[in-house]
Design a protein around this motif. Structure first.
Motif, PDB file in Angstrom:
ATOM      1  N   SER A 173       6.703   6.646   2.673  1.00  0.00           N
ATOM      2  CA  SER A 173       6.752   5.191   2.835  1.00  0.00           C
ATOM      3  C   SER A 173       6.232   4.523   1.560  1.00  0.00           C
ATOM      4  CB  SER A 173       5.881   4.768   4.027  1.00  0.00           C
ATOM      5  OG  SER A 173       4.502   4.908   3.700  1.00  0.00           O
ATOM      6  N   ASP A 175       3.870   2.443   1.310  1.00  0.00           N
ATOM      7  CA  ASP A 175       2.403   2.495   1.329  1.00  0.00           C
ATOM      8  C   ASP A 175       1.888   3.869   0.929  1.00  0.00           C
ATOM      9  OD1 ASP A 175       2.186  -0.166   2.064  1.00  0.00           O
ATOM     10  OD2 ASP A 175       1.984   0.263   4.208  1.00  0.00           O
ATOM     11  N   GLU A 176       2.538   4.924   1.408  1.00  0.00           N
ATOM     12  CA  GLU A 176       2.092   6.281   1.061  1.00  0.00           C
ATOM     13  C   GLU A 176       2.203   6.526  -0.443  1.00  0.00           C
ATOM     14  OE1 GLU A 176       3.283   8.691   5.165  1.00  0.00           O
ATOM     15  OE2 GLU A 176       4.792   8.433   3.593  1.00  0.00           O
TER      16      GLU A 176
END
Length: 192
Positions: A173, A175-176
């Motif tokens: 993702s 965010d990851e």
């Protein structure tokens, strides 16, 4: 923080650069955007670049470096910057390094986003379909990825040899991947 983001087309450099800009509070400098802005402003370098492009030629490294030097002289870059899409080859990396040393703003880090080629082909094909771009066929994307790999592998080694390179897994993702980049930029604690 003076940072170079490296990665092939579709790796998420532009998306992550926008997020890093907010997090690090430094400008995101894309040479493509810079070139368009200089041409639109009618600066001397912009007029020179416009004439080159009108002839159907690529803008020289010298012109791009001049635009970058001009951009680095602005106050908002005193705390650092994020370069996206530059340097693309060893000559550009060497010239950039020389410029930054000369102006007293040496590069702090380079982050390479690592994404498997087949996933890049899928991402770009999906983006092309969403944007209605017929020119991003799987074959043309593979060709662009090969050119990127051939030209940029020496740039990756350039930063690796100077101890500035972090390779970050670009799969996951937004965010990851962002969290991985931020972690890679943290200084390693001294031992002993």
């Amino acid at each position: 923080m003076r940072l170079v983001l490296l990665g092939p087309p579709g790796s998420g450099k532009g998306t992550q650069a926008v997020r890093l800009k907010e997090h690090l509070q430094v400008p995101h400098i894309s040479t493509g955007d810079l070139l368009r802005a200089e041409v639109a402003a009618g600066s001397a370098l912009g007029r020179e670049a416009s004439a080159v492009m009108a002839r159907g030629e690529l803008v020289s490294d010298e012109i791009l470096l001049g635009m970058l030097e001009s951009r680095f002289s602005r106050d908002d870059t005193k705390g650092g910057f994020i370069l996206d899409g530059y340097p693309r080859n060893l000559a550009q990396a060497d010239a950039l390094n020389t410029l930054l040393e000369r102006i007293g703003q040496p590069m702090d880090a380079a982050v390479q986003l690592d994404v498997p080629s087949e996933l890049l082909v899928e991402r770009i094909a999906g983006r092309a379909q969403a944007e209605g771009r017929a020119d991003d066929t799987p074959e043309s994307v593979r060709t662009r990825l090969k050119v990127y790999s051939d030209q940029t592998a020496p740039v990756v080694d350039f930063f690796r040899q100077r101890g500035k390179l972090s390779v970050v897994d670009g799969v996951g993702s937004l965010d990851e991947v962002f969290t991985r980049i931020i972690s890679a930029l943290q200084p390693v604690p001294a031992v002993g």
